[in-house]
Design a protein around this motif. Structure first.
Motif, PDB file in Angstrom:
ATOM      1  N   THR A 151      -9.871   3.187  -1.238  1.00  0.00           N
ATOM      2  CA  THR A 151     -10.264   3.819  -2.495  1.00  0.00           C
ATOM      3  C   THR A 151      -9.287   4.950  -2.750  1.00  0.00           C
ATOM      4  O   THR A 151      -9.028   5.772  -1.864  1.00  0.00           O
ATOM      5  N   SER A 152      -8.736   4.992  -3.956  1.00  0.00           N
ATOM      6  CA  SER A 152      -7.772   6.035  -4.281  1.00  0.00           C
ATOM      7  C   SER A 152      -8.492   7.353  -4.524  1.00  0.00           C
ATOM      8  O   SER A 152      -9.538   7.399  -5.180  1.00  0.00           O
ATOM      9  N   PRO A 155      -6.652   8.083  -8.816  1.00  0.00           N
ATOM     10  CA  PRO A 155      -6.296   6.811  -9.458  1.00  0.00           C
ATOM     11  C   PRO A 155      -5.206   6.943 -10.526  1.00  0.00           C
ATOM     12  O   PRO A 155      -4.386   6.037 -10.683  1.00  0.00           O
ATOM     13  N   TRP A 160      -3.998   2.809  -9.286  1.00  0.00           N
ATOM     14  CA  TRP A 160      -5.068   1.881  -8.909  1.00  0.00           C
ATOM     15  C   TRP A 160      -6.288   2.672  -8.456  1.00  0.00           C
ATOM     16  O   TRP A 160      -6.175   3.810  -8.030  1.00  0.00           O
ATOM     17  N   ARG A 161      -7.438   2.075  -8.585  1.00  0.00           N
ATOM     18  CA  ARG A 161      -8.669   2.731  -8.129  1.00  0.00           C
ATOM     19  C   ARG A 161      -9.106   2.206  -6.775  1.00  0.00           C
ATOM     20  O   ARG A 161      -9.513   2.953  -5.911  1.00  0.00           O
ATOM     21  N   TRP A 162      -9.051   0.867  -6.608  1.00  0.00           N
ATOM     22  CA  TRP A 162      -9.362   0.228  -5.330  1.00  0.00           C
ATOM     23  C   TRP A 162      -8.214  -0.714  -4.973  1.00  0.00           C
ATOM     24  O   TRP A 162      -7.564  -1.271  -5.845  1.00  0.00           O
ATOM     25  N   ARG A 176      -7.176  -1.725 -11.072  1.00  0.00           N
ATOM     26  CA  ARG A 176      -6.787  -0.505 -11.804  1.00  0.00           C
ATOM     27  C   ARG A 176      -8.003   0.218 -12.319  1.00  0.00           C
ATOM     28  O   ARG A 176      -9.032  -0.238 -12.529  1.00  0.00           O
TER      29      ARG A 176
END
Length: 176
Positions: A151-152, A155, A160-162, A176
């Motif tokens: 997990t970022s 982000p 990206w978030r994950w 994203r």
């Protein structure tokens, strides 16, 4: 009886062993051919024999020598090692302008989010990332198997978030 005894009575005859030749395959090999002719026939007329000579046997030897050459061949084999698989320790950043390919979608809070990989092609085996990410994001269970999830913390900066990294192939997938 004379003090000089004839030595001819005590003569021991012995046969000589046949000649043995051992050669290396890298050296000259010698082949010999020996022919023996019989003594002249005393009853026939022989113009070569004169009075007072004793017929004898004659031996002639013909030697043929052949040079044997050994050729050593050294073969150089070149093998090209396949590139080592690099397993990144983290997903890194994903630029907004990076070329990506969609692997599939994962539903997060009712929205379908694209799961993407960098590059022009989707590597084989990335479909299993969809299940791993879906289980992790929606059920809170870390996936078992080949995928390690991230997990970022930023982000917007990371892009990206994950993300998930395949620990066998090094493939990185992003949401994203």
């Amino acid at each position: 009886m004379s003090s000089r005894a004839s030595k001819e009575d005590d003569v021991v005859t012995a046969e000589l062993p046949p000649a043995t030749t051992v050669t290396s395959p890298l050296e000259d090999a010698t082949a010999s051919e020996t022919t023996t002719s019989a003594p002249p026939d005393p009853s026939g007329e022989d113009t070569m024999t004169t009075a007072g000579t004793t017929p004898t046997s004659s031996t002639s030897t013909t030697t043929a020598t052949a040079r044997r050459t050994a050729t050593a061949t050294k073969t150089a084999t070149t093998t090209t090692a396949s590139p080592a698989i690099v397993i990144p320790s983290d997903p890194g950043t994903l630029s907004t302008t990076a070329q990506t390919q969609t692997v599939g979608t994962v539903k997060v809070d009712g929205d379908d989010l694209d799961v993407v990989v960098k590059g022009a092609t989707v590597p084989t085996g990335t479909r299993t990332a969809l299940t791993a990410l879906d289980t992790w994001i929606n059920e809170g269970i870390r996936p078992s198997g080949d995928w390690m999830t991230f997990t970022s913390s930023d982000p917007d900066s990371d892009g990206w978030r994950w993300a998930a990294i395949n620990r066998e192939t090094g493939t990185v997938v992003y949401i994203r």
